[in-house]
Design a protein around this motif. Sequence first.
Motif, PDB file in Angstrom:
ATOM      1  N   PHE A  24       0.862  -1.170   0.000  1.00 59.98           N
ATOM      2  CA  PHE A  24       0.000   0.000   0.000  1.00 59.98           C
ATOM      3  C   PHE A  24       0.908   1.232   0.000  1.00 59.98           C
ATOM      4  N   VAL A  25       0.540   2.250  -0.763  1.00 61.62           N
ATOM      5  CA  VAL A  25       1.288   3.501  -0.764  1.00 61.62           C
ATOM      6  C   VAL A  25       0.336   4.643  -0.475  1.00 61.62           C
ATOM      7  N   ASP A  26       0.924   5.769  -0.079  1.00 65.72           N
ATOM      8  CA  ASP A  26       0.084   6.913   0.257  1.00 65.72           C
ATOM      9  C   ASP A  26      -0.540   7.528  -0.982  1.00 65.72           C
ATOM     10  N   CYS A  27       0.260   7.691  -2.045  1.00 63.02           N
ATOM     11  CA  CYS A  27      -0.237   8.346  -3.249  1.00 63.02           C
ATOM     12  C   CYS A  27       0.634   7.927  -4.429  1.00 63.02           C
ATOM     13  N   PRO A  28       0.088   7.923  -5.637  1.00 61.97           N
ATOM     14  CA  PRO A  28       0.867   7.508  -6.799  1.00 61.97           C
ATOM     15  C   PRO A  28       1.732   8.600  -7.397  1.00 61.97           C
ATOM     16  N   ALA A  29       1.517   9.849  -7.014  1.00 59.79           N
ATOM     17  CA  ALA A  29       2.245  10.952  -7.647  1.00 59.79           C
ATOM     18  C   ALA A  29       3.407  11.419  -6.779  1.00 59.79           C
ATOM     19  N   TYR A  30       3.124  12.114  -5.703  1.00 62.53           N
ATOM     20  CA  TYR A  30       4.159  12.810  -4.947  1.00 62.53           C
ATOM     21  C   TYR A  30       5.164  11.872  -4.287  1.00 62.53           C
ATOM     22  N   GLU A  31       4.707  10.760  -3.741  1.00 59.58           N
ATOM     23  CA  GLU A  31       5.594  10.006  -2.856  1.00 59.58           C
ATOM     24  C   GLU A  31       5.770   8.536  -3.224  1.00 59.58           C
ATOM     25  N   GLN A  32       4.652   7.824  -3.475  1.00 62.22           N
ATOM     26  CA  GLN A  32       4.712   6.373  -3.711  1.00 62.22           C
ATOM     27  C   GLN A  32       5.358   5.654  -2.523  1.00 62.22           C
ATOM     28  N   THR A  33       5.054   6.119  -1.332  1.00 62.56           N
ATOM     29  CA  THR A  33       5.713   5.644  -0.115  1.00 62.56           C
ATOM     30  C   THR A  33       4.767   4.772   0.701  1.00 62.56           C
ATOM     31  N   PHE A  34       5.311   3.708   1.266  1.00 68.78           N
ATOM     32  CA  PHE A  34       4.555   2.863   2.186  1.00 68.78           C
ATOM     33  C   PHE A  34       4.601   3.491   3.573  1.00 68.78           C
ATOM     34  N   TRP A  35       3.578   4.310   3.852  1.00 70.68           N
ATOM     35  CA  TRP A  35       3.423   4.891   5.186  1.00 70.68           C
ATOM     36  C   TRP A  35       2.668   3.878   6.035  1.00 70.68           C
ATOM     37  N   VAL A  36       3.297   3.490   7.127  1.00 71.12           N
ATOM     38  CA  VAL A  36       2.827   2.358   7.917  1.00 71.12           C
ATOM     39  C   VAL A  36       1.430   2.605   8.484  1.00 71.12           C
ATOM     40  N   GLY A  37       1.203   3.794   9.030  1.00 69.71           N
ATOM     41  CA  GLY A  37      -0.098   4.076   9.624  1.00 69.71           C
ATOM     42  C   GLY A  37      -1.199   4.168   8.597  1.00 69.71           C
ATOM     43  N   ASP A  38      -0.900   4.774   7.447  1.00 72.00           N
ATOM     44  CA  ASP A  38      -1.896   4.888   6.384  1.00 72.00           C
ATOM     45  C   ASP A  38      -2.428   3.514   5.987  1.00 72.00           C
ATOM     46  N   SER A  39      -1.503   2.536   5.948  1.00 66.93           N
ATOM     47  CA  SER A  39      -1.864   1.239   5.375  1.00 66.93           C
ATOM     48  C   SER A  39      -2.881   0.497   6.233  1.00 66.93           C
ATOM     49  N   ARG A  40      -2.960   0.818   7.516  1.00 71.26           N
ATOM     50  CA  ARG A  40      -3.965   0.147   8.353  1.00 71.26           C
ATOM     51  C   ARG A  40      -5.362   0.446   7.824  1.00 71.26           C
ATOM     52  N   ASN A  41      -5.659   1.723   7.603  1.00 72.32           N
ATOM     53  CA  ASN A  41      -6.976   2.088   7.095  1.00 72.32           C
ATOM     54  C   ASN A  41      -7.170   1.612   5.660  1.00 72.32           C
ATOM     55  N   GLU A  42      -6.109   1.718   4.854  1.00 72.07           N
ATOM     56  CA  GLU A  42      -6.198   1.264   3.465  1.00 72.07           C
ATOM     57  C   GLU A  42      -6.524  -0.218   3.394  1.00 72.07           C
ATOM     58  N   ALA A  43      -5.967  -1.006   4.320  1.00 72.91           N
ATOM     59  CA  ALA A  43      -6.218  -2.446   4.324  1.00 72.91           C
ATOM     60  C   ALA A  43      -7.682  -2.741   4.624  1.00 72.91           C
ATOM     61  N   LEU A  44      -8.279  -2.015   5.574  1.00 68.90           N
ATOM     62  CA  LEU A  44      -9.689  -2.236   5.882  1.00 68.90           C
ATOM     63  C   LEU A  44     -10.567  -1.923   4.676  1.00 68.90           C
ATOM     64  N   VAL A  45     -10.239  -0.852   3.962  1.00 69.54           N
ATOM     65  CA  VAL A  45     -10.989  -0.523   2.747  1.00 69.54           C
ATOM     66  C   VAL A  45     -10.816  -1.630   1.708  1.00 69.54           C
ATOM     67  N   SER A  46      -9.578  -2.050   1.502  1.00 72.37           N
ATOM     68  CA  SER A  46      -9.300  -3.099   0.524  1.00 72.37           C
ATOM     69  C   SER A  46     -10.054  -4.382   0.853  1.00 72.37           C
ATOM     70  N   ASN A  47     -10.196  -4.708   2.140  1.00 71.22           N
ATOM     71  CA  ASN A  47     -10.935  -5.908   2.523  1.00 71.22           C
ATOM     72  C   ASN A  47     -12.356  -5.892   1.982  1.00 71.22           C
ATOM     73  N   TYR A  48     -12.968  -4.723   1.926  1.00 69.84           N
ATOM     74  CA  TYR A  48     -14.347  -4.614   1.466  1.00 69.84           C
ATOM     75  C   TYR A  48     -14.449  -4.434  -0.047  1.00 69.84           C
ATOM     76  N   LEU A  49     -13.322  -4.222  -0.701  1.00 69.60           N
ATOM     77  CA  LEU A  49     -13.325  -4.051  -2.150  1.00 69.60           C
ATOM     78  C   LEU A  49     -12.776  -5.269  -2.881  1.00 69.60           C
ATOM     79  N   TYR A  50     -11.627  -5.760  -2.422  1.00 72.01           N
ATOM     80  CA  TYR A  50     -10.877  -6.741  -3.195  1.00 72.01           C
ATOM     81  C   TYR A  50     -10.635  -8.055  -2.450  1.00 72.01           C
ATOM     82  N   GLY A  51     -10.562  -8.008  -1.145  1.00 73.55           N
ATOM     83  CA  GLY A  51     -10.416  -9.222  -0.367  1.00 73.55           C
ATOM     84  C   GLY A  51      -9.066  -9.900  -0.465  1.00 73.55           C
TER      85      GLY A  51
END
Length: 964
Positions: free
Chosen positions: A570-597
């Motif tokens: 998971f990355v924060d954004c595709p343009a400016y950073e493309q960085t795996f921010w550890v805290g961001d990914s927690r919320n991103e993972a929950l969203v992904s669970n409901y979209l892609y599994g």
Amino acid sequence: MSWQALWIWGDGEESPRNEWRCFRKTFDVPAQGAESASLRVSADSRYVLFVNGTQVGRGPVRSWPFEQSYDTYEVGHLLRAGEPNTIAALVLHFGVSTFYYLRGRGGLLAQLDYGTGEVGLKTDASWLTSIHNGQHSRSPRMSCQQAFAEYVDARDWDGDWMNADYDDSGWTGSVELGEVGMAPWTSMKPRDIPMLTEELIYPVRVEALAKVSTFKLSTVIDVRSVMAPGSEEHSDIVQFTGYVATTIRAGRAARATMGFLAWGECLKRFSWNGEIVGSDRFYGIMPERYVDVELKEGDNLLLIDVSTERVHHGKLNIGVYADDPAELSFVYPGAGESESAFLAVGPYDSAVNYDHKPSREVNWEDEAYKSVLGDVKGAEDLGRYAAVSKPIPLKYVAEADVFGLCVWRKDDVKLAVPAQLQNAVIPHGEAGVVPVFEGFDTEVLFDLGKEYSGYLSFEIEAEPGTVLDWYGFEYMAGEYRQQTYGLDNTVRYVTKAGRQSYSTPVRRGLRYLALNVRGASAPVKIYNVAFTQSNYPVAEVGRFECSDPLLNDIWEISRHTTKLCMEDTFVDCPAYEQTFWVGDSRNEALVSNYLYGVQDILKRCLRLVPGSKDQSPLYADQVPSGWSSVIPNWTFFWAIACKEYYEQTGDRAFAAEMYEHVRFTIEHYLQKIDENGLFNVKGWNLLDWSPIDQPNEGVVTHQNLFLAQTLRVAAEMGELSGDAEGAARYREASDRLAAAINEHLWNEEKQAYIDCIHADGRRSSVLSMQTQVVASLTGVAQGERKRRMDAYLFSTPTNFVQIGSPFMSFFYYEALAKVGGVSVILDDIRKNYGNMIRHGATTCWEQYPNFAENRANPDELTRSHCHAWSSAPAYFLGRETLGVRSLSAGWTEVEIAPVPCGLSWARGSVPHPAGGRIDVSWTADEAAGRMQLSVSYPADVSVRIKLPEGFAGEVKETKLERLV
């Protein structure tokens, strides 16, 4: 199969700056036995791999150098049995640390294994290599988070170099570096996720056409590398004091405009021909500032104080424009000869700043440093500073500031787009013709329709030497373009003669592509412009639709954002950073669970984090990264995500594996408990961009609250792992911390938790919604205090600092969902995300535009227009509106309890982690209190179905048998 291949590279530096190196090996494939063949490959820093001219893949995935990742490709179908075959690789070595890469050394490793067990090919000295002579290494960094912008001259390199019939007689043999296990790649780890997708996207239209003029002279100087020696090894924040000097030589006197497009980063003040230029002479909106000066014929001295207090990137952009067509050039101002046109005076002092361990300030009162600008009246005065001066090496001086040339305009004449030019976006064989205007450049602006993340490619026909400057950005509205300050999202391509194509190996994110054609002697024909969308491979299992079209649009931008921000992590954004921010990914993972599994991407994210323990036992906030930075909350969110992974999958073995790492860092966090029983730390104590009182040293309430929750999570993981003693210890520590929070951080008069206690003991006077939300969410507030916190969720006091980012909204929505506030969640989503939709968003923004301190430019609604930490609606619409919630680890038990909140219908799907999906469709007549609900789900899942309170109706269930 064991490794027999050797790491190889070429002659020269171990870790050259921004070097592209090509490798080839031609070999015979046996007539039989090669039908099954696998090719293992890795490189430092990134590679593009070809077999017999066919691109096979890109890699490797980001990894710590001490567990270097390698990829495996099945290539038997690409081999030509009984014939010579060629394997080729383009290796991009950064030569600097970034936010997703730690500097190693240049290297390539490859081994071809046949299904028979025979090694068919391995990297060694017999591989031929050459520098990519068309690639110009003197391009600027894209950003402090990323590596380099791209500059390729097609006249100097044969684009067919990877093909089998290419003449490589001018290449040299590779240098053998060592066996697998050598430093810095002391262990090798197979890729643990699938290959990323490559999907061709074409622009939807040519948005605009213009004839333009821009700077006549420009450059970007990597001041950080000059003034903070050794900083290529890391991405930490630096400070320094010093100067950069150059001479601008003019063929005749003229009025000129100077532009500085990164004002404030490495430009404190400057003098022009010995006169200090006052701030009142500057104009333009920060960080884009300009000043008009008089060029005298001959040499004009420019002396810039490049000192900076805190900087990651440390670049200096300089652009010069003069109406008079006389030649302009940068010339070395010092004594003697130099290939460089720039002189560094200093550094007088430099330091690295850390946010989690002691660091020092540079000496800003040093008279030797402060006096230079006023004392130097002409180039001859620079001789007095010879002892602290040196030419700036060419590698740190960009040949041009392509970003600045694309952004700044002296002339910008808009033209109607001819119908034939729209052919440039239709790949059907007819060319779009870019017109040429004498004395002007031509800009063609392409719109991809929405944001994408991947690789640009194009096919054109042009006269040799034509310059094509491509610049990608995310957002525009009418005449306003949001320029990507802090991100040099450019590609400069200089054409060879005739028809040609090019595909960039550098990933970038964008919606709009501005092509500036410069120096063309004839119109340029564009046959194709394409963008290869690349992301973690996902099937779009999750769905959502309802009777509110606005919510449907918001769900869709949330879905698209999440997909774009799923790369090799998971990355924060595709343009400016493309960085795996550890805290961001927690919320991103929950969203992904409901979209892609999908789960492998999260599993690798969680496993990457403990690799930062040598940077900090508190674990870094982005990994693997050259920036040794700690946001305590991000570590806490990582630990919470480890437990949530178990809840999603039921994988107890993984929970036990991660518990050891959670325990390691928690023990170090507990060492930061002060005499009052509170967590007191120096760090980047962030939760939200809003002006909450969250100092980088002291007791921050939201951090204490999340630590209390994390200690409970550690206890639960300890129980899962069979560590009853540790579980009890962490539960007791959580209770003690909660008690200390309630004793020391509660304001009885205000009936709220204060934001912090400062390092000097001063209690904060700031009350924020953020702190109250976290007090409710974490369960630290109990009894009457909890009821007070929950009331604030529904009716926010106006004197509280308000929520300022969609990231913080995620926690707000979590707290509301726990207390039945789904209607408030939907109203907030409609308000804040609806604002994005009204402004044409195709992805979710990083920030809300309602906080002035977040934006220096009122037209700039947010920095990043695609940020996955903001994708909350896709999660909450599935979880609350459809009503699909897990009740047990691995989703063996599920509740389906829709919450209509005024909607007349909704339908959608949620992936089940064991495979299959849960489909829900309902219609609701709120006035009549009736609901019709249809659900389908895997038969081995125990499902509890609840109609909303006050509703009666029919429920239709369908159970689907799983394939054995």
